[in-house]
Design an enzyme around this catalytic site. Structure first.
Site, mmCIF file in Angstrom:
data_model
loop_
_atom_site.group_PDB
_atom_site.id
_atom_site.type_symbol
_atom_site.label_atom_id
_atom_site.label_comp_id
_atom_site.label_asym_id
_atom_site.label_seq_id
_atom_site.Cartn_x
_atom_site.Cartn_y
_atom_site.Cartn_z
ATOM 1 N N CYS A 13 0.848 -1.188 0.000
ATOM 2 C CA CYS A 13 0.000 0.000 0.000
ATOM 3 C C CYS A 13 0.881 1.235 0.000
ATOM 4 O O CYS A 13 1.847 1.311 0.756
ATOM 5 C CB CYS A 13 -0.901 -0.003 1.240
ATOM 6 S SG CYS A 13 -2.019 1.411 1.320
ATOM 7 N N HIS A 57 -10.116 1.421 1.606
ATOM 8 C CA HIS A 57 -9.622 2.779 1.932
ATOM 9 C C HIS A 57 -10.788 3.752 2.088
ATOM 10 O O HIS A 57 -10.794 4.584 3.002
ATOM 11 C CB HIS A 57 -8.706 3.299 0.825
ATOM 12 C CG HIS A 57 -7.275 2.863 0.905
ATOM 13 N ND1 HIS A 57 -6.472 3.101 1.996
ATOM 14 C CD2 HIS A 57 -6.491 2.224 0.007
ATOM 15 C CE1 HIS A 57 -5.249 2.621 1.759
ATOM 16 N NE2 HIS A 57 -5.235 2.083 0.560
ATOM 17 N N HIS A 103 -9.197 -3.581 -2.150
ATOM 18 C CA HIS A 103 -8.251 -2.812 -1.323
ATOM 19 C C HIS A 103 -8.616 -1.320 -1.335
ATOM 20 O O HIS A 103 -8.615 -0.658 -0.291
ATOM 21 C CB HIS A 103 -6.837 -3.072 -1.880
ATOM 22 C CG HIS A 103 -5.722 -2.279 -1.291
ATOM 23 N ND1 HIS A 103 -4.668 -2.860 -0.601
ATOM 24 C CD2 HIS A 103 -5.444 -0.943 -1.304
ATOM 25 C CE1 HIS A 103 -3.817 -1.917 -0.211
ATOM 26 N NE2 HIS A 103 -4.263 -0.739 -0.632
HETATM 27 O O1 GNR Z 1 0.282 -0.266 -5.711
HETATM 28 C C1 GNR Z 1 -0.377 -1.064 -5.031
HETATM 29 N N1 GNR Z 1 -0.166 -2.390 -5.172
HETATM 30 C C2 GNR Z 1 -1.001 -3.359 -4.627
HETATM 31 C C3 GNR Z 1 -0.554 -4.661 -4.639
HETATM 32 C C4 GNR Z 1 -1.343 -5.682 -4.128
HETATM 33 C C5 GNR Z 1 -2.593 -5.384 -3.638
HETATM 34 C C6 GNR Z 1 -3.048 -4.076 -3.605
HETATM 35 C C7 GNR Z 1 -2.262 -3.066 -4.105
HETATM 36 S S1 GNR Z 1 -2.858 -1.440 -4.105
HETATM 37 C C8 GNR Z 1 -1.361 -0.550 -4.054
HETATM 38 C C9 GNR Z 1 -1.617 0.952 -4.202
HETATM 39 C C10 GNR Z 1 -2.432 1.414 -3.025
HETATM 40 O O2 GNR Z 1 -1.998 1.577 -1.916
HETATM 41 N N2 GNR Z 1 -3.700 1.605 -3.229
HETATM 42 O O3 GNR Z 1 -4.492 1.955 -2.214
HETATM 43 NI NI NI Z 2 -3.552 1.217 -0.416
#
Ligand code: GNR
Ligand code: NI
Length: 171
Positions: free
Chosen positions: A91, A137, A133
């Protein structure tokens, strides 16, 4: 266009629950452009408005290797989840940490597109993981919330420590 600042864990603003977008207008579309620029520069495969301290429900994602499949999802709602998949997640708000998280393998999601039209989309694999994901957020939730309390505290302490060192080095 402008690159935006990404909030980092444990910033309490990351815990804000975003409110639905009322109108898909030029202001929102300009923010979406800035979020794509910020995401690609990071680099990352997704970015939720919450991470740039905007507390409206929208997100951007592009899991392609060549920035060829940009998705902007406004007021996203997951209609269906199928299957189980464990994958390593990272993240941009928790830089440098990667841990296994269990998600649905396949989702169906409805949202408004950049024109304000309602759309339904199916997603599998990495895109499905990414959208789940990002919607977390928008609800104030981070992937570290799925880890043990001990692991989450260790990540928090290490990030706070490295930030103190960065601040000291900048003086
Ligand atoms: O760039 C990101 N890679 C990622 C890899 C596996 C699962 C989720 C992500 S999201 C993340 C970018 C991010 O923080 N999005 O909120
Ligand atoms: Ni994230």
């Amino acid at each position: 266009m402008a690159k935006l600042t990404i909030l980092e864990f444990p910033d309490p603003r990351l815990r804000t629950k975003a409110i639905p977008v009322a109108a898909v207008d030029d202001e929102l579309n300009a923010l979406i452009d800035d979020m794509f620029e910020t995401m690609y520069a990071a680099p990352g495969i997704g970015l939720a408005a919450t991470q740039v301290d905007v507390h409206w429900r929208f997100l951007v994602a592009d899991v392609s290797p060549d920035q060829s499949q940009p998705h902007a999802l406004i007021n996203p709602v997951i209609l269906e989840k199928d299957g189980v998949r464990v994958s390593e997640e990272g993240c941009l708000s928790v830089p440098g940490y990667y841990e296994d998280v269990q998600r649905a393998e396949h989702i169906r999601v409805k949202f408004l597109n950049r024109e304000g039209d309602p759309v339904e989309m199916e997603a599998d694999g990495l895109l499905a993981v990414c959208i789940q994901h990002e919607i977390d957020h928008l609800d104030g939730k981070l992937f570290v919330d799925y880890l043990s309390e001990a692991k989450r505290q260790r990540i928090r302490k290490r990030l706070e420590k490295s930030r103190r060192h960065q601040a000291a080095a900048a003086m």
